[in-house]
Design an enzyme around this catalytic site. Structure first.
Site, short mmCIF file in Angstrom:
data_model
loop_
_atom_site.label_atom_id
_atom_site.label_comp_id
_atom_site.label_asym_id
_atom_site.label_seq_id
_atom_site.Cartn_x
_atom_site.Cartn_y
_atom_site.Cartn_z
N THR A 46 -37.72 -33.94 16.78
CA THR A 46 -37.87 -33.36 18.10
C THR A 46 -37.63 -31.72 18.08
OG1 THR A 46 -35.31 -33.61 18.24
CG2 THR A 46 -36.76 -34.89 19.43
N THR A 47 -37.12 -31.05 16.90
CA THR A 47 -37.27 -29.66 16.69
C THR A 47 -38.70 -29.34 16.22
OG1 THR A 47 -34.91 -29.55 15.85
CG2 THR A 47 -36.44 -27.80 15.34
N TYR A 109 -35.26 -42.69 27.38
CA TYR A 109 -35.46 -42.84 28.75
C TYR A 109 -35.40 -44.27 29.02
CZ TYR A 109 -37.76 -43.04 33.34
OH TYR A 109 -37.72 -43.14 34.62
N TYR A 135 -31.21 -41.71 14.07
CA TYR A 135 -31.10 -40.52 14.75
C TYR A 135 -30.54 -40.59 16.11
CZ TYR A 135 -32.23 -35.79 16.71
OH TYR A 135 -32.23 -34.57 17.24
N ARG A 140 -29.79 -35.92 24.58
CA ARG A 140 -31.52 -35.93 25.01
C ARG A 140 -32.17 -37.43 25.25
NH1 ARG A 140 -35.09 -31.88 23.11
NH2 ARG A 140 -33.88 -29.71 22.44
N LYS A 163 -28.40 -39.73 11.28
CA LYS A 163 -28.14 -38.19 11.77
C LYS A 163 -27.38 -38.33 13.14
CE LYS A 163 -30.39 -34.26 13.75
NZ LYS A 163 -31.74 -33.77 14.17
N ILE A 204 -28.09 -32.41 9.25
CA ILE A 204 -29.43 -31.91 9.65
C ILE A 204 -29.73 -30.92 10.61
CG2 ILE A 204 -31.64 -33.39 10.51
CD1 ILE A 204 -30.58 -35.75 9.10
#
Length: 291
Positions: A46-47, A109, A135, A140, A163, A204
């Site tokens: 996502t980064t 979502y 993850y 988010r 993570k 991370i």
């Protein structure tokens, strides 16, 4: 497979037209490995703006990273989504390109049940032969991978790590109950040191783009038994950890860290909509963090 203690979830460099800047991508790989001491790199997490980087770009980025790094660091491909079939396809294509592992975000979502989460990750892991890192980022995705679910997933042979951005209580539960050899990484820079204290393997990180060397010193101090020194490092670095996410208002990652890199002379460009670049005030705040 050991991915090391410091993994950077790297940004995706863009040019002025917000297209992938391939020359700068190679330079960023070298910078993160050689100057910031990253042991492994996440490409298109996502980064790396995975929601707005298309599949063709992702696969080319995975291939370019593997080719350029030449084994100097592990390359972890961000191939997770809220579409299990699509994640399987992208994961299989990434495996063909030679990446070392996959990072699979919890399906956002959709808010699947814990059984749905288990079956999602199981299906993807069983479709490939390379290692998988879970993850969990509830802030988010809108869904938490409960510790019991992570522990259950840790029994699948190629699901080797997580993570997790939940609190240290959750990290502690996973460390205590997961399969032998399963690695627990904090996904929140502010808890990098606390995570080590409860048995986590490392971090991370986003901040490691600009303070990776210092973070490595903090980690090494703790591992060498110099807890006081590690705590001092944590205290020094905490304003940067926090500032990159609260600058001075909550600015979505990776706009702040991209600005920080640009200030450091590592040109990575701006962000794609719906994200926007930092304001002048926010930019001044970031500059003050870097000193």
């Amino acid at each position: 497979m050991d991915f090391g203690r410091l993994i950077t979830a790297m940004v995706t460099p863009f040019d002025e037209q917000l297209q992938v800047d391939w020359a700068q991508f190679d330079k960023l790989l070298d910078y993160l490995i050689d100057e910031q001491q990253s042991d492994s790199l996440v490409v298109c997490g996502t980064t790396g703006e995975s929601p707005t980087v298309n599949d063709e770009e992702k696969l080319r980025l995975f291939e370019a990273a593997v080719k350029h790094v030449e084994g100097r660091a592990k390359i972890i491909a961000g191939t997770g989504s809220n579409n299990t079939a699509h994640s399987i396809h992208l994961s299989q294509e990434a495996e063909k390109l030679g990446v070392d592992a996959l990072l699979l975000v919890a399906p956002y979502y959709s808010k699947p049940s814990q059984e749905g989460l288990y079956q999602h990750f199981k299906a993807i892991a069983e479709s490939v032969s390379i290692p998988v890192i879970l993850y969990n980022v509830p802030g988010r995705t809108g869904v938490n991978i409960d510790p019991d679910t992570t522990i259950r997933l840790s029994q699948i042979p190629n699901i080797v790590a997580t993570k997790d951005c939940a609190d240290t209580d959750q990290l502690t539960q996973i460390v205590a109950g997961a399969a032998p050899g399963f690695l627990v990484y904090s996904g929140d820079d502010t808890t990098a040191l606390p995570a080590l204290a409860v048995g986590g393997h490392g971090i991370i990180s986003v901040a490691s783009h600009v303070i990776g060397k210092e973070m490595k010193s903090m980690i090494n101090s703790y591992l060498q038994g110099n807890v006081k020194e590690a705590a001092e490092w944590h205290g020094k670095l905490l304003p940067v950890f926090r500032g990159l996410f609260f600058c001075p208002h909550r600015v979505p990652n990776p706009a702040p860290v991209k600005h920080a890199l640009n200030l450091r002379g590592v040109q990575v460009g701006g962000v794609r909509l719906p994200l926007v670049n930092v304001t002048e005030q926010e930019g001044q705040f970031i500059a003050s963090l870097l000193g």
